[in-house]
Motif scaffolding. Structure first.
Motif, PDB file in Angstrom:
ATOM      1  N   ARG A 199       2.014   2.998 -10.736  1.00 17.13           N
ATOM      2  CA  ARG A 199       2.269   2.543  -9.372  1.00 17.13           C
ATOM      3  C   ARG A 199       1.796   1.110  -9.134  1.00 17.13           C
ATOM      4  NH1 ARG A 199       3.097   7.224  -6.245  1.00 17.13           N
ATOM      5  NH2 ARG A 199       4.448   8.549  -7.547  1.00 17.13           N
ATOM      6  N   MET A 200       0.591   0.782  -9.597  1.00 21.22           N
ATOM      7  CA  MET A 200       0.089  -0.576  -9.388  1.00 21.22           C
ATOM      8  C   MET A 200       0.907  -1.619 -10.146  1.00 21.22           C
ATOM      9  SD  MET A 200      -4.051   0.080  -9.256  1.00 21.22           S
ATOM     10  CE  MET A 200      -4.381  -1.674  -9.040  1.00 21.22           C
TER      11      MET A 200
ATOM     12  N   LEU B 215       2.326   2.185  -3.367  1.00 20.19           N
ATOM     13  CA  LEU B 215       1.415   2.813  -4.326  1.00 20.19           C
ATOM     14  C   LEU B 215       1.447   4.329  -4.246  1.00 20.19           C
ATOM     15  CD1 LEU B 215      -1.731   0.512  -3.952  1.00 20.19           C
ATOM     16  CD2 LEU B 215      -0.032   0.468  -5.783  1.00 20.19           C
TER      17      LEU B 215
ATOM     18  N   THR C 171       4.210  -2.080  -8.270  1.00 18.60           N
ATOM     19  CA  THR C 171       4.090  -2.827  -7.020  1.00 18.60           C
ATOM     20  C   THR C 171       3.898  -4.315  -7.288  1.00 18.60           C
ATOM     21  OG1 THR C 171       3.151  -0.880  -5.929  1.00 18.60           O
ATOM     22  CG2 THR C 171       2.795  -3.016  -4.873  1.00 18.60           C
ATOM     23  N   VAL C 172       3.049  -4.640  -8.259  1.00 18.16           N
ATOM     24  CA  VAL C 172       2.836  -6.050  -8.607  1.00 18.16           C
ATOM     25  C   VAL C 172       4.140  -6.679  -9.101  1.00 18.16           C
ATOM     26  CG1 VAL C 172       1.654  -7.613 -10.198  1.00 18.16           C
ATOM     27  CG2 VAL C 172       0.389  -5.762  -9.111  1.00 18.16           C
TER      28      VAL C 172
ATOM     29  N   LEU D 228      -1.705   6.152 -10.877  1.00 11.69           N
ATOM     30  CA  LEU D 228      -1.826   5.019  -9.965  1.00 11.69           C
ATOM     31  C   LEU D 228      -2.035   3.717 -10.725  1.00 11.69           C
ATOM     32  CD1 LEU D 228      -2.120   4.054  -6.967  1.00 11.69           C
ATOM     33  CD2 LEU D 228      -4.585   4.405  -7.245  1.00 11.69           C
ATOM     34  N   VAL D 229      -2.926   3.754 -11.717  1.00 13.04           N
ATOM     35  CA  VAL D 229      -3.255   2.535 -12.470  1.00 13.04           C
ATOM     36  C   VAL D 229      -2.164   2.194 -13.481  1.00 13.04           C
ATOM     37  CG1 VAL D 229      -4.906   1.510 -14.080  1.00 13.04           C
ATOM     38  CG2 VAL D 229      -5.726   2.862 -12.150  1.00 13.04           C
TER      39      VAL D 229
ATOM     40  N   GLN E   4       2.326  -0.005 -17.094  1.00 14.60           N
ATOM     41  CA  GLN E   4       1.357  -0.924 -17.666  1.00 14.60           C
ATOM     42  C   GLN E   4       1.744  -1.253 -19.102  1.00 14.60           C
ATOM     43  OE1 GLN E   4      -2.691   0.570 -17.847  1.00 14.60           O
ATOM     44  NE2 GLN E   4      -3.476  -1.388 -17.139  1.00 14.60           N
TER      45      GLN E   4
ATOM     46  N   VAL F 144       0.837  -1.200   0.000  1.00 16.46           N
ATOM     47  CA  VAL F 144       0.000   0.000   0.000  1.00 16.46           C
ATOM     48  C   VAL F 144       0.872   1.251   0.000  1.00 16.46           C
ATOM     49  CG1 VAL F 144      -1.696   1.322   1.312  1.00 16.46           C
ATOM     50  CG2 VAL F 144      -1.938  -1.159   1.108  1.00 16.46           C
TER      51      VAL F 144
END
Length: 339
Positions: free
Chosen positions: A67-68, A38, A71-72, A63-64, A198, A35
């Motif tokens: 950051r996400m 993110l 983190t993944v 964020l999408v 992404q 968390v």
């Protein structure tokens, strides 16, 4: 007599008392760090800014899109590299080996250079495949060298791997220099998740898939950790299990290399810490190694972002410093116990 005959095995018979509370703590810590990851970075992304901007705002997009995925990717890389180190230690029957101390990472980097030279337009998935093949070759070469060299001391086995990796790394650097590709090679040799967005991290899921394969074959890896003769007497196809382990290590190394670059010492430190906590049963250790590896990588990445001056510090620098210190402590601890 070879190093595989003389090196003490990490016997799955030894077990430690249940430490469920430590496992729960690792899980909670991983969730908290994920968390935090993110919302830490150069750009202003916070829960308040996301809510204020709405789903179409810049904060929500960042964020999408960044950051996400980052983190993944951190969680998958940390978990899978820890597992790769654990499997490598069972294959060699030595607690002080992992892809970065056996030459596997250097062979995979050579594979990346090969694709840059001969197929610069190759898709990223193809580059990962070539790097995995070179990593598989590196694993095989290391196992052959260790079998052939009469190493009698436990701590000398990773030194053989480091020397092998040094030779391969020097060859890679030489050709990169002659072909004016040092800059291209540099982005793969420095482990950093700063460029993960992404669409550029999905291949690391292949490393996550290898964790599932390792879990499925965990009992077999435990048996081959007791030695080839013992495994054969139990009716286990030793060569097949070793081949599966080599593929697991090679694919994980290649997937993380293509996604973020080299991350040293992680696969060495984490399995040893888990061994001190709960023992050497591979099936029992895999969730611990995966969880602790993910915590270590996510925590180091957050530290790298917090300490930026003025740019973000590569993750490999933070992991290398902390990992080298822990590696030295493990070596000294093992030598002290031996005396």
């Amino acid at each position: 007599m070879t190093a595989l005959d003389t090196a003490p095995t990490s016997t799955p018979v030894r077990a430690r008392p249940s430490r469920t509370w430590v496992g729960v703590l690792v899980g909670v810590l991983l969730l908290v760090l994920a968390v935090v990851s993110l919302f830490v970075g150069v750009s202003d992304v916070s829960p308040a800014s996301v809510l204020a901007g709405g789903p179409d705002g810049d904060a929500a997009f960042l964020l999408v899109a960044s950051r996400m995925p980052r983190t993944v990717a951190l969680v998958l890389a940390g978990a899978s590299l820890g597992i790769a180190g654990l499997i490598m230690q069972m294959l060699v029957r030595n607690k002080f080996v992992e892809p970065s101390t056996t030459g596997v990472s250097e062979f995979a980097t050579l594979g990346m250079l090969t694709t840059i030279v001969f197929a610069p337009g190759m898709a990223v998935a193809g580059k990962m495949g070539v790097a995995a093949l070179f990593g598989l070759l590196g694993t095989w070469v290391f196992l052959r060298v260790v079998r052939a060299v009469p190493v009698r001391q436990l701590v000398l086995v990773p030194l053989v791997g480091i020397m092998l990796g040094g030779v391969v790394g020097a060859v890679t650097t030489f050709f990169a220099y002659r072909l004016d590709l040092l800059q291209s090679l540099g982005q793969w040799s420095q482990g950093s998740f700063a460029g993960v967005v992404q669409g550029r991290y999905e291949l690391v899921w292949a490393a996550g898939a290898m964790v599932v394969v390792a879990w499925y074959a965990a009992d077999r890896f435990s048996v081959i950790g007791l030695g080839e003769e013992f495994a054969t007497n139990l009716g286990l196809d030793h060569r097949r299990v070793v081949a599966v382990g080599m593929v697991v290590v090679a694919v994980i190394t290649a997937a993380v290399l293509v996604t973020a670059g080299l991350i040293p010492f992680l696969g060495l430190v984490v399995p040893n810490v888990v061994s001190l906590l709960i023992g050497d049963n591979v099936r029992r250790a895999i969730p611990w190694v995966a969880g602790l590896g993910a915590v270590f990588v996510v925590g180091c990445d957050i530290l790298a972002r917090v300490l930026r001056a003025p740019y973000e510090i590569p993750l490999s620098v933070v992991v290398g410093v902390l990992g080298a210190a822990l590696f030295l402590w493990l070596l000294l601890r093992r030598r002290t116990r031996a005396h």
